[in-house]
Design a protein around this motif. Structure first.
Motif, PDB file in Angstrom:
ATOM      1  N   MET A 132       0.752  -1.281   0.025  1.00  0.00           N
ATOM      2  CA  MET A 132       0.044   0.102   0.059  1.00  0.00           C
ATOM      3  C   MET A 132       0.759   1.436   0.061  1.00  0.00           C
ATOM      4  O   MET A 132       1.554   1.459   0.849  1.00  0.00           O
ATOM      5  N   GLN A 133       0.912   1.944  -0.943  1.00  0.00           N
ATOM      6  CA  GLN A 133       1.699   3.193  -1.122  1.00  0.00           C
ATOM      7  C   GLN A 133       0.775   4.354  -1.123  1.00  0.00           C
ATOM      8  O   GLN A 133      -0.067   4.446  -1.667  1.00  0.00           O
ATOM      9  N   HIS A 134       1.552   5.618  -0.204  1.00  0.00           N
ATOM     10  CA  HIS A 134       0.724   6.695  -0.131  1.00  0.00           C
ATOM     11  C   HIS A 134       1.551   7.907  -1.029  1.00  0.00           C
ATOM     12  O   HIS A 134       2.670   7.845  -0.633  1.00  0.00           O
ATOM     13  N   THR A 135       0.682   8.436  -1.793  1.00  0.00           N
ATOM     14  CA  THR A 135       1.554   9.336  -2.657  1.00  0.00           C
ATOM     15  C   THR A 135       0.913  10.857  -2.456  1.00  0.00           C
ATOM     16  O   THR A 135      -0.033  10.768  -2.017  1.00  0.00           O
ATOM     17  N   THR A 189      14.077   4.782   1.173  1.00  0.00           N
ATOM     18  CA  THR A 189      15.391   5.115   1.270  1.00  0.00           C
ATOM     19  C   THR A 189      16.485   4.157   1.830  1.00  0.00           C
ATOM     20  O   THR A 189      15.759   3.455   2.285  1.00  0.00           O
ATOM     21  N   GLY A 190      17.560   4.711   1.879  1.00  0.00           N
ATOM     22  CA  GLY A 190      18.503   3.887   2.662  1.00  0.00           C
ATOM     23  C   GLY A 190      18.537   4.217   4.036  1.00  0.00           C
ATOM     24  O   GLY A 190      19.310   3.797   4.904  1.00  0.00           O
ATOM     25  N   PHE A 191      17.323   4.865   4.517  1.00  0.00           N
ATOM     26  CA  PHE A 191      17.381   5.413   6.325  1.00  0.00           C
ATOM     27  C   PHE A 191      17.304   4.166   6.797  1.00  0.00           C
ATOM     28  O   PHE A 191      18.286   4.032   8.016  1.00  0.00           O
ATOM     29  N   LEU A 237       3.023  -0.270   6.008  1.00  0.00           N
ATOM     30  CA  LEU A 237       1.723   0.256   5.435  1.00  0.00           C
ATOM     31  C   LEU A 237       1.984   1.711   5.081  1.00  0.00           C
ATOM     32  O   LEU A 237       1.205   2.188   4.231  1.00  0.00           O
ATOM     33  N   LEU A 238       2.991   2.205   5.727  1.00  0.00           N
ATOM     34  CA  LEU A 238       2.559   3.898   5.517  1.00  0.00           C
ATOM     35  C   LEU A 238       3.781   4.333   4.838  1.00  0.00           C
ATOM     36  O   LEU A 238       4.030   5.269   4.578  1.00  0.00           O
ATOM     37  N   THR A 239       4.472   3.472   4.105  1.00  0.00           N
ATOM     38  CA  THR A 239       5.816   3.626   3.447  1.00  0.00           C
ATOM     39  C   THR A 239       5.394   4.299   2.074  1.00  0.00           C
ATOM     40  O   THR A 239       4.584   4.202   1.498  1.00  0.00           O
ATOM     41  N   MET A 240       6.124   5.594   1.956  1.00  0.00           N
ATOM     42  CA  MET A 240       6.024   6.306   0.553  1.00  0.00           C
ATOM     43  C   MET A 240       7.201   6.163  -0.508  1.00  0.00           C
ATOM     44  O   MET A 240       8.338   5.698   0.180  1.00  0.00           O
ATOM     45  N   LYS A 241       7.014   6.335  -1.550  1.00  0.00           N
ATOM     46  CA  LYS A 241       7.999   6.663  -2.634  1.00  0.00           C
ATOM     47  C   LYS A 241       8.757   7.683  -2.470  1.00  0.00           C
ATOM     48  O   LYS A 241       8.175   8.671  -2.020  1.00  0.00           O
ATOM     49  N   PRO A 242       9.997   7.831  -2.594  1.00  0.00           N
ATOM     50  CA  PRO A 242      10.714   9.097  -2.550  1.00  0.00           C
ATOM     51  C   PRO A 242      10.303  10.136  -3.452  1.00  0.00           C
ATOM     52  O   PRO A 242      10.233  11.354  -3.036  1.00  0.00           O
ATOM     53  N   ARG A 243       9.901   9.797  -4.540  1.00  0.00           N
ATOM     54  CA  ARG A 243       9.587  11.019  -5.308  1.00  0.00           C
ATOM     55  C   ARG A 243       8.437  11.812  -5.107  1.00  0.00           C
ATOM     56  O   ARG A 243       8.615  12.982  -4.999  1.00  0.00           O
TER      57      ARG A 243
END
Length: 275
Positions: free
Chosen positions: A1-4, A205-207, A221-227
């Protein structure tokens, strides 16, 4: 599930006068730094890329020069080293390179019990996340204020909105960045300088690897793409906002902090980051 982030509005970072302007991006060798570089170069903004590792910056610069025809300067530098911000400013001054947009992106986190983390690692993080950000904002912010124009984007974090056990020092550094940036927003606005603080949540990211942190189911579930995170920050900067939380679900989390006592915030965050 991605949030943008909402990308319905065309991204315009530095307005119609973007071509010919120059942005300094710290932490430009990976993660969000790369996204900021690509987005700004697409608007014909010339760049200064600053990070410890030269090779990935050279590769990125070659690609962006080819795709967008922008001028790019590479500055390999460890901004966690004392005095690094002043050395970077002097290096650019010697070449008469003016910075119109400062993206204070460099930083990292440490996960784990405070007393079990070597204090040298914690102070190194504080030097990068707080001291270097403050020094860079001062050095380039003075020039911008004198010219009557400029933009500064600071990378805070959703973790900076509350205390976070096992991320105690990191969350505190980001709380500083957020408060510092929002205060500068009001201080520098009369001088024509916009300061915006971006609060990302968990981002691909590499965090995590650098921080030595586990990734819980909730975080996944809360992870976003960096763009979209980078777009959210640059869009808020272009609109003159003091701060922005990237992503709808992260906005919900931020708003919920207003409704819960800090003791509950600590318990919730410990469960989210360590579950």
């Amino acid at each position: 599930m991605q949030h943008t982030a909402d990308t319905g509005t065309k991204l315009s970072v530095v307005g119609n006068a973007a071509p010919g302007k120059r942005a300094l991006i710290t932490g430009a060798s990976s993660g969000l730094g790369v996204e900021f570089a690509e987005l700004l170069a697409a608007q014909k903004v010339n760049l200064v890329l600053a990070a410890r590792r030269r090779e990935p910056m050279e590769k990125l610069a070659a690609e962006l020069r080819r795709k967008h025809g922008v001028d790019i300067v590479i500055e390999p530098i460890d901004l966690a080293a004392p005095g690094a911000a002043a050395r970077l400013k002097s290096s650019l001054d010697e070449r008469s390179i003016q910075i119109d947009v400062l993206v204070n992106n460099a930083g990292y986190g440490l996960h784990g019990a405070f007393l079990e983390t070597p204090i040298e690692r914690t102070t190194d993080m504080i030097q990068l996340n707080i001291t270097a950000v403050t020094e860079l904002s001062y050095a380039f912010g003075r020039d911008m204020a004198a010219r009557g124009s400029g933009q500064i984007l600071l990378l805070a974090s959703l973790l900076g909105l509350q205390p976070v056990p096992t991320f105690a020092a990191y969350a505190a550094t980001k709380s500083y960045v957020l408060a510092f940036g929002e205060a500068l927003h009001d201080e520098l606005r009369p001088n024509g300088v916009v300061v915006t603080s971006l609060c990302p949540g968990h981002t691909e990211t590499g965090f995590d690897a650098a921080a030595g942190a586990p990734v819980s189911l909730m975080l996944r579930l809360l992870t976003m793409k960096p763009r979209p995170v980078a777009e959210s920050g640059l869009r808020a900067l272009s609109r003159g906002k003091a701060s922005v939380v990237a992503g709808f679900m992260n906005k919900v989390v931020a708003f919920s902090n207003r409704l819960t006592p800090r003791s509950m915030q600590r318990a919730i965050m410990k469960g989210v980051v360590d579950a």
